[in-house]
Design a protein around this motif. Structure first.
Motif, PDB file in Angstrom:
ATOM      1  N   ARG A  10       0.812  -1.215   0.000  1.00 11.88           N
ATOM      2  CA  ARG A  10       0.000   0.000   0.000  1.00 11.88           C
ATOM      3  C   ARG A  10       0.849   1.271   0.000  1.00 11.88           C
ATOM      4  NH1 ARG A  10      -3.113  -1.072   5.168  1.00 11.88           N
ATOM      5  NH2 ARG A  10      -2.200   0.945   5.513  1.00 11.88           N
ATOM      6  N   ILE A  11       0.276   2.292  -0.612  1.00 19.06           N
ATOM      7  CA  ILE A  11       0.842   3.636  -0.530  1.00 19.06           C
ATOM      8  C   ILE A  11      -0.096   4.417   0.379  1.00 19.06           C
ATOM      9  CG2 ILE A  11       1.432   5.738  -1.777  1.00 19.06           C
ATOM     10  CD1 ILE A  11       1.944   4.023  -4.252  1.00 19.06           C
ATOM     11  N   ASN A  12       0.355   4.672   1.579  1.00 21.16           N
ATOM     12  CA  ASN A  12      -0.484   5.349   2.566  1.00 21.16           C
ATOM     13  C   ASN A  12      -0.667   6.820   2.245  1.00 21.16           C
ATOM     14  OD1 ASN A  12      -0.631   2.958   4.064  1.00 21.16           O
ATOM     15  ND2 ASN A  12       1.219   3.464   5.194  1.00 21.16           N
ATOM     16  N   LYS A  13      -1.810   7.344   2.658  1.00 19.51           N
ATOM     17  CA  LYS A  13      -2.046   8.785   2.545  1.00 19.51           C
ATOM     18  C   LYS A  13      -1.330   9.460   3.695  1.00 19.51           C
ATOM     19  CE  LYS A  13      -6.411   8.405   0.168  1.00 19.51           C
ATOM     20  NZ  LYS A  13      -7.835   8.639   0.182  1.00 19.51           N
ATOM     21  N   GLY A  14      -1.005  10.713   3.511  1.00 19.28           N
ATOM     22  CA  GLY A  14      -0.342  11.451   4.570  1.00 19.28           C
ATOM     23  C   GLY A  14       0.637  12.451   4.002  1.00 19.28           C
ATOM     24  N   PRO A  15       1.410  13.068   4.890  1.00 17.63           N
ATOM     25  CA  PRO A  15       2.338  14.119   4.439  1.00 17.63           C
ATOM     26  C   PRO A  15       3.404  13.618   3.476  1.00 17.63           C
ATOM     27  CG  PRO A  15       2.638  13.648   6.790  1.00 17.63           C
ATOM     28  CD  PRO A  15       1.437  12.885   6.342  1.00 17.63           C
ATOM     29  N   ILE A  40       4.325   7.513  -9.500  1.00 15.24           N
ATOM     30  CA  ILE A  40       4.455   6.540  -8.419  1.00 15.24           C
ATOM     31  C   ILE A  40       3.225   5.649  -8.480  1.00 15.24           C
ATOM     32  CG2 ILE A  40       4.630   6.195  -5.932  1.00 15.24           C
ATOM     33  CD1 ILE A  40       5.764   9.076  -5.803  1.00 15.24           C
ATOM     34  N   LYS A  41       3.455   4.330  -8.510  1.00 15.55           N
ATOM     35  CA  LYS A  41       2.345   3.391  -8.638  1.00 15.55           C
ATOM     36  C   LYS A  41       2.441   2.291  -7.597  1.00 15.55           C
ATOM     37  CE  LYS A  41       0.853   1.526 -12.290  1.00 15.55           C
ATOM     38  NZ  LYS A  41       0.683   0.777 -13.529  1.00 15.55           N
ATOM     39  N   GLN A  42       1.310   1.952  -7.049  1.00 15.71           N
ATOM     40  CA  GLN A  42       1.193   0.757  -6.216  1.00 15.71           C
ATOM     41  C   GLN A  42       0.956  -0.403  -7.165  1.00 15.71           C
ATOM     42  OE1 GLN A  42      -1.762   1.111  -3.142  1.00 15.71           O
ATOM     43  NE2 GLN A  42      -2.203  -1.066  -3.213  1.00 15.71           N
ATOM     44  N   SER A  43       1.680  -1.504  -6.995  1.00 26.54           N
ATOM     45  CA  SER A  43       1.536  -2.631  -7.913  1.00 26.54           C
ATOM     46  C   SER A  43       1.457  -3.951  -7.168  1.00 26.54           C
ATOM     47  CB  SER A  43       2.713  -2.684  -8.887  1.00 26.54           C
ATOM     48  OG  SER A  43       2.626  -1.651  -9.822  1.00 26.54           O
ATOM     49  N   THR A 117      18.447   3.257   7.405  1.00 25.78           N
ATOM     50  CA  THR A 117      17.204   2.587   7.030  1.00 25.78           C
ATOM     51  C   THR A 117      16.058   3.584   7.114  1.00 25.78           C
ATOM     52  OG1 THR A 117      18.029   0.505   7.921  1.00 25.78           O
ATOM     53  CG2 THR A 117      15.658   0.677   7.595  1.00 25.78           C
ATOM     54  N   PHE A 118      15.222   3.620   6.064  1.00 23.74           N
ATOM     55  CA  PHE A 118      14.070   4.518   6.015  1.00 23.74           C
ATOM     56  C   PHE A 118      12.797   3.711   5.847  1.00 23.74           C
ATOM     57  CE2 PHE A 118      17.525   6.962   3.852  1.00 23.74           C
ATOM     58  CZ  PHE A 118      17.708   7.926   4.828  1.00 23.74           C
ATOM     59  N   SER A 119      11.687   4.282   6.293  1.00 24.44           N
ATOM     60  CA  SER A 119      10.389   3.676   6.017  1.00 24.44           C
ATOM     61  C   SER A 119      10.149   3.763   4.510  1.00 24.44           C
ATOM     62  CB  SER A 119       9.282   4.410   6.772  1.00 24.44           C
ATOM     63  OG  SER A 119       9.148   5.731   6.262  1.00 24.44           O
ATOM     64  N   HIS A 120       9.220   2.950   4.015  1.00 23.96           N
ATOM     65  CA  HIS A 120       8.942   2.970   2.582  1.00 23.96           C
ATOM     66  C   HIS A 120       8.385   4.314   2.133  1.00 23.96           C
ATOM     67  CE1 HIS A 120       9.410  -1.347   3.136  1.00 23.96           C
ATOM     68  NE2 HIS A 120       9.826  -1.318   1.892  1.00 23.96           N
ATOM     69  N   SER A 121       7.529   4.908   2.956  1.00 27.36           N
ATOM     70  CA  SER A 121       6.957   6.201   2.572  1.00 27.36           C
ATOM     71  C   SER A 121       8.034   7.278   2.529  1.00 27.36           C
ATOM     72  CB  SER A 121       5.808   6.601   3.508  1.00 27.36           C
ATOM     73  OG  SER A 121       6.241   6.630   4.842  1.00 27.36           O
ATOM     74  N   LEU A 122       8.964   7.249   3.462  1.00 28.52           N
ATOM     75  CA  LEU A 122      10.047   8.230   3.451  1.00 28.52           C
ATOM     76  C   LEU A 122      11.017   7.950   2.299  1.00 28.52           C
ATOM     77  CD1 LEU A 122      11.135  10.717   4.786  1.00 28.52           C
ATOM     78  CD2 LEU A 122      12.330   9.277   6.430  1.00 28.52           C
ATOM     79  N   SER A 123      11.229   6.687   1.977  1.00 25.18           N
ATOM     80  CA  SER A 123      12.085   6.334   0.829  1.00 25.18           C
ATOM     81  C   SER A 123      11.523   6.918  -0.456  1.00 25.18           C
ATOM     82  CB  SER A 123      12.189   4.813   0.679  1.00 25.18           C
ATOM     83  OG  SER A 123      12.874   4.266   1.768  1.00 25.18           O
ATOM     84  N   ARG A 124      10.202   6.869  -0.606  1.00 29.70           N
ATOM     85  CA  ARG A 124       9.578   7.453  -1.805  1.00 29.70           C
ATOM     86  C   ARG A 124       9.834   8.953  -1.860  1.00 29.70           C
ATOM     87  NH1 ARG A 124       5.529   3.921  -0.318  1.00 29.70           N
ATOM     88  NH2 ARG A 124       4.271   5.565   0.592  1.00 29.70           N
ATOM     89  N   VAL A 125       9.699   9.637  -0.722  1.00 28.29           N
ATOM     90  CA  VAL A 125       9.935  11.080  -0.688  1.00 28.29           C
ATOM     91  C   VAL A 125      11.379  11.385  -1.075  1.00 28.29           C
ATOM     92  CG1 VAL A 125      10.050  13.138   0.781  1.00 28.29           C
ATOM     93  CG2 VAL A 125       8.145  11.533   1.038  1.00 28.29           C
ATOM     94  N   ILE A 126      12.314  10.667  -0.498  1.00 30.89           N
ATOM     95  CA  ILE A 126      13.733  10.893  -0.798  1.00 30.89           C
ATOM     96  C   ILE A 126      14.003  10.658  -2.283  1.00 30.89           C
ATOM     97  CG2 ILE A 126      16.076  10.011  -0.396  1.00 30.89           C
ATOM     98  CD1 ILE A 126      15.104   9.449   2.539  1.00 30.89           C
ATOM     99  N   LEU A 127      13.447   9.592  -2.818  1.00 32.95           N
ATOM    100  CA  LEU A 127      13.648   9.278  -4.233  1.00 32.95           C
ATOM    101  C   LEU A 127      13.039  10.351  -5.133  1.00 32.95           C
ATOM    102  CD1 LEU A 127      14.949   7.135  -5.995  1.00 32.95           C
ATOM    103  CD2 LEU A 127      12.802   5.866  -5.918  1.00 32.95           C
ATOM    104  N   CYS A 128      11.851  10.819  -4.796  1.00 29.81           N
ATOM    105  CA  CYS A 128      11.208  11.888  -5.579  1.00 29.81           C
ATOM    106  C   CYS A 128      12.046  13.161  -5.542  1.00 29.81           C
ATOM    107  CB  CYS A 128       9.804  12.175  -5.052  1.00 29.81           C
ATOM    108  SG  CYS A 128       8.617  10.865  -5.401  1.00 29.81           S
ATOM    109  N   GLU A 129      12.520  13.507  -4.350  1.00 31.25           N
ATOM    110  CA  GLU A 129      13.334  14.721  -4.228  1.00 31.25           C
ATOM    111  C   GLU A 129      14.617  14.583  -5.047  1.00 31.25           C
ATOM    112  OE1 GLU A 129      16.191  17.679  -3.035  1.00 31.25           O
ATOM    113  OE2 GLU A 129      16.453  15.514  -2.836  1.00 31.25           O
ATOM    114  N   GLN A 130      15.223  13.408  -5.029  1.00 33.17           N
ATOM    115  CA  GLN A 130      16.463  13.209  -5.782  1.00 33.17           C
ATOM    116  C   GLN A 130      16.218  13.282  -7.291  1.00 33.17           C
ATOM    117  OE1 GLN A 130      19.906  12.918  -4.695  1.00 33.17           O
ATOM    118  NE2 GLN A 130      18.689  14.008  -3.166  1.00 33.17           N
ATOM    119  N   PHE A 131      15.079  12.783  -7.749  1.00 43.56           N
ATOM    120  CA  PHE A 131      14.768  12.921  -9.175  1.00 43.56           C
ATOM    121  C   PHE A 131      14.513  14.381  -9.536  1.00 43.56           C
ATOM    122  CE2 PHE A 131      14.545   8.396  -9.747  1.00 43.56           C
ATOM    123  CZ  PHE A 131      14.955   8.268 -11.065  1.00 43.56           C
TER     124      PHE A 131
END
Length: 146
Positions: A10-15, A40-43, A117-131
């Protein structure tokens, strides 16, 4: 190049989700970065299996993995630039569940965001910012200060 962050589970809602949307929108606003789509897609395992089977010479697959290669921002930007120069059309980055991805292969590149180590939701944020940062580096935008 089209970029997809594929998330098992799941991709949780939130900040964190809001921040990902913010960076995704910023990426879309940068013209001439070479990134024509960022999503970003949930698969499910079935959808991921379909992506893996459809891989061709214009597609790159990357698994985010703590044992993967660490890149500096400049080196990650150079990697993206290299993909663009080599006419890569599709870039898939996979984020697995808490116990990793449901698939693995020696042929799939592994990248680590950090030794931390990061949570999955934080990993997505970091990856988005890096892109977003890569897109600004590729277009000489002042967001990334050298």
């Amino acid at each position: 190049m089209k970029v997809w962050i594929i998330c098992e589970g799941r991709i949780n809602k939130g900040p964190e989700r809001e921040l990902c949307e913010l960076y995704s929108n910023r990426i879309r606003l940068i013209k001439n970065s070479g990134i024509s789509n960022f999503e970003i897609k949930q698969s499910t395992k079935k959808e991921i299996s379909k992506i893996l089977k459809s891989k061709n010479h214009q597609t790159v697959l990357i698994i985010l993995n703590e044992m993967g290669k660490n890149y500096s921002t400049i080196n990650f930007s150079a990697l993206i630039a290299n993909y663009l120069e080599n006419n890569i059309k599709n870039l898939y980055l996979f984020i697995g569940k808490h116990n990793g991805t449901s698939f693995d292969s020696e042929e799939i590149k592994k990248v680590s965001l950090s030794n931390l180590t990061f949570s999955h939701s934080l990993s997505r944020v970091i990856l988005c910012e890096q892109f977003y940062r890569c897109a600004t580096i590729l277009t000489n935008h002042p967001y990334h200060k050298y």
